[in-house]
Design a protein around this motif. Sequence first.
Motif, PDB file in Angstrom:
ATOM      1  N   LEU A   1      -1.314  -2.708  -8.848  1.00 51.12           N
ATOM      2  CA  LEU A   1      -0.593  -2.307  -6.974  1.00 51.12           C
ATOM      3  C   LEU A   1      -2.456  -1.830  -6.845  1.00 51.12           C
ATOM      4  O   LEU A   1      -2.809  -2.053  -6.475  1.00 51.12           O
ATOM      5  CB  LEU A   1      -0.040  -1.401  -6.980  1.00 51.12           C
ATOM      6  CG  LEU A   1       0.520  -0.867  -5.378  1.00 51.12           C
ATOM      7  CD1 LEU A   1       0.630  -2.506  -4.641  1.00 51.12           C
ATOM      8  CD2 LEU A   1       1.089   0.470  -5.106  1.00 51.12           C
ATOM      9  N   TYR A   2      -2.371  -0.772  -8.269  1.00 48.94           N
ATOM     10  CA  TYR A   2      -4.154   0.407  -8.006  1.00 48.94           C
ATOM     11  C   TYR A   2      -5.668  -0.916  -8.508  1.00 48.94           C
ATOM     12  O   TYR A   2      -6.322  -0.939  -7.508  1.00 48.94           O
ATOM     13  CB  TYR A   2      -4.169   1.158  -8.544  1.00 48.94           C
ATOM     14  CG  TYR A   2      -3.311   1.790  -8.259  1.00 48.94           C
ATOM     15  CD1 TYR A   2      -4.220   3.031  -6.620  1.00 48.94           C
ATOM     16  CD2 TYR A   2      -1.887   3.000  -8.420  1.00 48.94           C
ATOM     17  CE1 TYR A   2      -3.779   4.252  -6.614  1.00 48.94           C
ATOM     18  CE2 TYR A   2      -1.321   3.931  -7.650  1.00 48.94           C
ATOM     19  CZ  TYR A   2      -2.309   4.071  -6.837  1.00 48.94           C
ATOM     20  OH  TYR A   2      -1.272   5.038  -6.036  1.00 48.94           O
TER      21      TYR A   2
ATOM     22  N   ILE B   1       1.417  -6.884  -2.789  1.00 49.29           N
ATOM     23  CA  ILE B   1       0.969  -5.705  -2.764  1.00 49.29           C
ATOM     24  C   ILE B   1       2.655  -5.477  -2.323  1.00 49.29           C
ATOM     25  O   ILE B   1       3.601  -4.609  -2.769  1.00 49.29           O
ATOM     26  CB  ILE B   1       0.303  -4.643  -1.279  1.00 49.29           C
ATOM     27  CG1 ILE B   1      -1.499  -4.698  -2.232  1.00 49.29           C
ATOM     28  CG2 ILE B   1       0.812  -3.097  -1.443  1.00 49.29           C
ATOM     29  CD1 ILE B   1      -2.276  -4.422  -1.013  1.00 49.29           C
TER      30      ILE B   1
ATOM     31  N   LEU C   1       5.344  -3.359  -3.936  1.00 47.87           N
ATOM     32  CA  LEU C   1       5.703  -1.693  -3.979  1.00 47.87           C
ATOM     33  C   LEU C   1       7.867  -2.245  -4.061  1.00 47.87           C
ATOM     34  O   LEU C   1       8.048  -1.321  -4.356  1.00 47.87           O
ATOM     35  CB  LEU C   1       5.536  -1.206  -1.915  1.00 47.87           C
ATOM     36  CG  LEU C   1       5.266  -0.313  -1.877  1.00 47.87           C
ATOM     37  CD1 LEU C   1       5.151   0.649  -2.560  1.00 47.87           C
ATOM     38  CD2 LEU C   1       5.146   0.076  -0.356  1.00 47.87           C
TER      39      LEU C   1
ATOM     40  N   TYR D   1      -5.555   4.689  -1.581  1.00 50.52           N
ATOM     41  CA  TYR D   1      -4.197   4.092  -2.234  1.00 50.52           C
ATOM     42  C   TYR D   1      -3.363   4.993  -1.040  1.00 50.52           C
ATOM     43  O   TYR D   1      -2.579   4.200  -1.003  1.00 50.52           O
ATOM     44  CB  TYR D   1      -4.300   4.665  -3.553  1.00 50.52           C
ATOM     45  CG  TYR D   1      -5.683   4.534  -4.366  1.00 50.52           C
ATOM     46  CD1 TYR D   1      -6.391   3.155  -4.448  1.00 50.52           C
ATOM     47  CD2 TYR D   1      -5.727   4.819  -5.676  1.00 50.52           C
ATOM     48  CE1 TYR D   1      -7.126   2.138  -4.963  1.00 50.52           C
ATOM     49  CE2 TYR D   1      -6.647   4.432  -6.132  1.00 50.52           C
ATOM     50  CZ  TYR D   1      -7.398   2.899  -6.433  1.00 50.52           C
ATOM     51  OH  TYR D   1      -8.629   2.670  -6.720  1.00 50.52           O
ATOM     52  N   ASP D   2      -3.212   6.411  -0.814  1.00 50.60           N
ATOM     53  CA  ASP D   2      -2.478   6.743   0.145  1.00 50.60           C
ATOM     54  C   ASP D   2      -2.574   6.328   1.466  1.00 50.60           C
ATOM     55  O   ASP D   2      -1.250   5.920   1.766  1.00 50.60           O
ATOM     56  CB  ASP D   2      -2.160   8.372  -0.367  1.00 50.60           C
ATOM     57  CG  ASP D   2      -1.304   9.340   0.505  1.00 50.60           C
ATOM     58  OD1 ASP D   2      -0.889   9.593  -0.344  1.00 50.60           O
ATOM     59  OD2 ASP D   2      -2.170   9.820   1.663  1.00 50.60           O
TER      60      ASP D   2
ATOM     61  N   THR E   1      -0.613   2.642   0.600  1.00 44.69           N
ATOM     62  CA  THR E   1       1.097   2.625   0.018  1.00 44.69           C
ATOM     63  C   THR E   1       1.516   2.757   1.860  1.00 44.69           C
ATOM     64  O   THR E   1       2.309   1.919   1.596  1.00 44.69           O
ATOM     65  CB  THR E   1       1.091   3.366  -0.450  1.00 44.69           C
ATOM     66  OG1 THR E   1      -0.227   3.687  -1.138  1.00 44.69           O
ATOM     67  CG2 THR E   1       2.432   3.602  -1.237  1.00 44.69           C
ATOM     68  N   HIS E   2       1.083   4.209   2.313  1.00 43.79           N
ATOM     69  CA  HIS E   2       1.970   4.470   3.565  1.00 43.79           C
ATOM     70  C   HIS E   2       1.987   3.188   4.679  1.00 43.79           C
ATOM     71  O   HIS E   2       2.885   2.862   5.231  1.00 43.79           O
ATOM     72  CB  HIS E   2       1.268   5.282   4.354  1.00 43.79           C
ATOM     73  CG  HIS E   2       1.795   6.884   3.646  1.00 43.79           C
ATOM     74  ND1 HIS E   2       2.756   6.885   2.818  1.00 43.79           N
ATOM     75  CD2 HIS E   2       0.929   7.748   3.537  1.00 43.79           C
ATOM     76  CE1 HIS E   2       2.645   7.835   2.451  1.00 43.79           C
ATOM     77  NE2 HIS E   2       2.164   8.323   2.632  1.00 43.79           N
TER      78      HIS E   2
ATOM     79  N   THR F   1       1.425  -0.305   3.766  1.00 41.25           N
ATOM     80  CA  THR F   1       2.249  -1.694   3.494  1.00 41.25           C
ATOM     81  C   THR F   1       4.098  -1.007   3.702  1.00 41.25           C
ATOM     82  O   THR F   1       4.806  -2.284   4.220  1.00 41.25           O
ATOM     83  CB  THR F   1       1.915  -1.299   1.905  1.00 41.25           C
ATOM     84  OG1 THR F   1       0.875  -1.804   1.689  1.00 41.25           O
ATOM     85  CG2 THR F   1       2.962  -2.540   1.537  1.00 41.25           C
TER      86      THR F   1
ATOM     87  N   SER G   1       3.538   9.064  -4.249  1.00 42.56           N
ATOM     88  CA  SER G   1       5.006   7.728  -3.125  1.00 42.56           C
ATOM     89  C   SER G   1       4.994   6.603  -3.988  1.00 42.56           C
ATOM     90  O   SER G   1       5.652   6.134  -3.089  1.00 42.56           O
ATOM     91  CB  SER G   1       4.319   6.765  -1.774  1.00 42.56           C
ATOM     92  OG  SER G   1       2.919   8.101  -1.382  1.00 42.56           O
ATOM     93  N   LEU G   2       5.034   7.155  -5.275  1.00 44.80           N
ATOM     94  CA  LEU G   2       4.819   5.462  -5.729  1.00 44.80           C
ATOM     95  C   LEU G   2       6.591   6.384  -7.113  1.00 44.80           C
ATOM     96  O   LEU G   2       6.263   5.445  -7.968  1.00 44.80           O
ATOM     97  CB  LEU G   2       3.736   4.673  -6.782  1.00 44.80           C
ATOM     98  CG  LEU G   2       2.782   4.159  -5.339  1.00 44.80           C
ATOM     99  CD1 LEU G   2       2.069   4.310  -6.302  1.00 44.80           C
ATOM    100  CD2 LEU G   2       2.995   3.552  -4.659  1.00 44.80           C
TER     101      LEU G   2
END
Length: 557
Positions: free
Chosen positions: A17-18, A40, A44, A128-129, A132-133, A135, A464-465
């Motif tokens: 993911l990263y 992505i 997730l 990244y934060d 992720t949110h 997505t 979040s992961l």
Amino acid sequence: MATNLRARETTEAIERLYVTMRHLFYRGFFKPGGVSGETIRNLLMTISPEIYGSMSISNKVELDGLLYVLDRLPEGIEETAFVHLTSDEGFEKGGFEVIVPKKRRRNCYRIDEHQMNIEVLLGRSEIYDILTHLTFLYIEADKIRELAYIKDEDYRPTRAWRIIEEVAKGEKKFSRKEKEVALIHLSSLLGRTFDEVLNAYNSFGDDQHPDRLFKIIYHLGKASLDDMKGTREREIFFSAILRERVGHHLFGERWANKVKEVLASNNLHMRPLHIISANMHSVKNMLFANDALDKKATKEVDYSLYQDISNKKVLQEKVLNHSQKSGLIYIDDVSGSNIDVQIIDLSKTNLKNTPFAGAKYSGEDVVLVFDYAFGEQAFEIMDELLRPYEFNGEVYTMKVKSISIMGKAGILTGGKGDIMIPTSHIFEGTADNYVFENALKLEDFQDDEITAYEGPMITVLGTSLQNKDILSYFMNTTWKAVGLEMEGAHYQKAIQVASKIRHHISPDLFVMYGYYASDNPLETGSTLSSGGLGLTGVKPTYMITYRIIEKILNSPK
């Protein structure tokens, strides 16, 4: 064995993911509904983080996770198809209204009805934060669209969706009974009980915007439909300036130079220095609150006093005003780093009416308290702060005696409000590790109400992961981790580089790390999305603060 397999799958998915996010960042854009966005999403979904609850259940919309995410993204994000991640590029000079998310200090700008700009100043971790949110938000939006429209050529809305749309648009005034009927339709569509939706309706709404939940659900579903039909495809862009600046310490260098300039201009730059990364209230309150509020210090620490201050703005202002008259220098950050600073000259501080009246302190030490960093930003901030600084034609290195890191973390072995004392920091995914001698010890925290734990802590790539499998793996195998946070390894990397390799500071400094539990991600109902600590965090915060200041005052001169 199954848990270990899932842990390995999760670790691999997090790393992929990263790598994917970093690739897309340098590429400059991607479409959430395209191939890159799908990659992505799949990663997730493989991770299936605890904080996102029922994200992977197709007929159930996740409400707690939605509230958590929207509190950290700008208001109106659900209405916009185009999200631009930018650096500080002067948008405030264009007359755009600044939108600051409820629970993240970042400036955002609604450019028009289709576009939202989000300023990224804290580095890769913040990127990244946000991604992720977003997505998660798009996964839920697509879920809502699937539930809201009948799959035919015209994508006709269901009866429940037409009622939700009517409430969201606000063109008609609904009676209480009609609103309850609409909530029943909403709960049916979201796959949630009426009780759950009613609680969410109250959590999302306020007196000015009571129907915010309806509007959010409607706009998420509509944006997803527009994307799928190709009438307005969702896109995420990264500005050229942001791509140029990330990783180059621009804001960290600007911040650190300002801090060192203030130290030097107040003739404090050659004094013994203790650096503390913490909140902006606990050190100040323990040293100045009693005098500021005409209270007499008691033999035992008066936690109820600090609880009162946490509750009352007027008391907070009194303590701040008194502290600034008593030698505290406050630096309101304008560098873009979002990290405020307090400088306290202990030679001017009256300790007699504080919890430290018994400390036989006489010295000229200076305490520098700075606000929390965010993920990788911690390395940038600490690395720049510890560098030599030029003042009046001379280069000086700071006489750093100690560095303390205090903050919130997720706990694996206890509950909310408990304390964690790390013995090492381990990077998630890579097993890179930083072992250190922590001057804070388990025996420093003996208390009937709060339990303390000691052991390794995981520095995660993002809050979040995490899922139960990987957290159980870290806790139950020979790693024996006690908790997880986002900055520890980054701080320690900078400290070791400065003290042991580049010799910017003395290698004889001592370090103190202490965290209190904001959540237990292994317990249902105790994750970050279930709500904050409230006043539960007051006592552990001040217990750790007390021990840090005590060890500073008792350190060898």
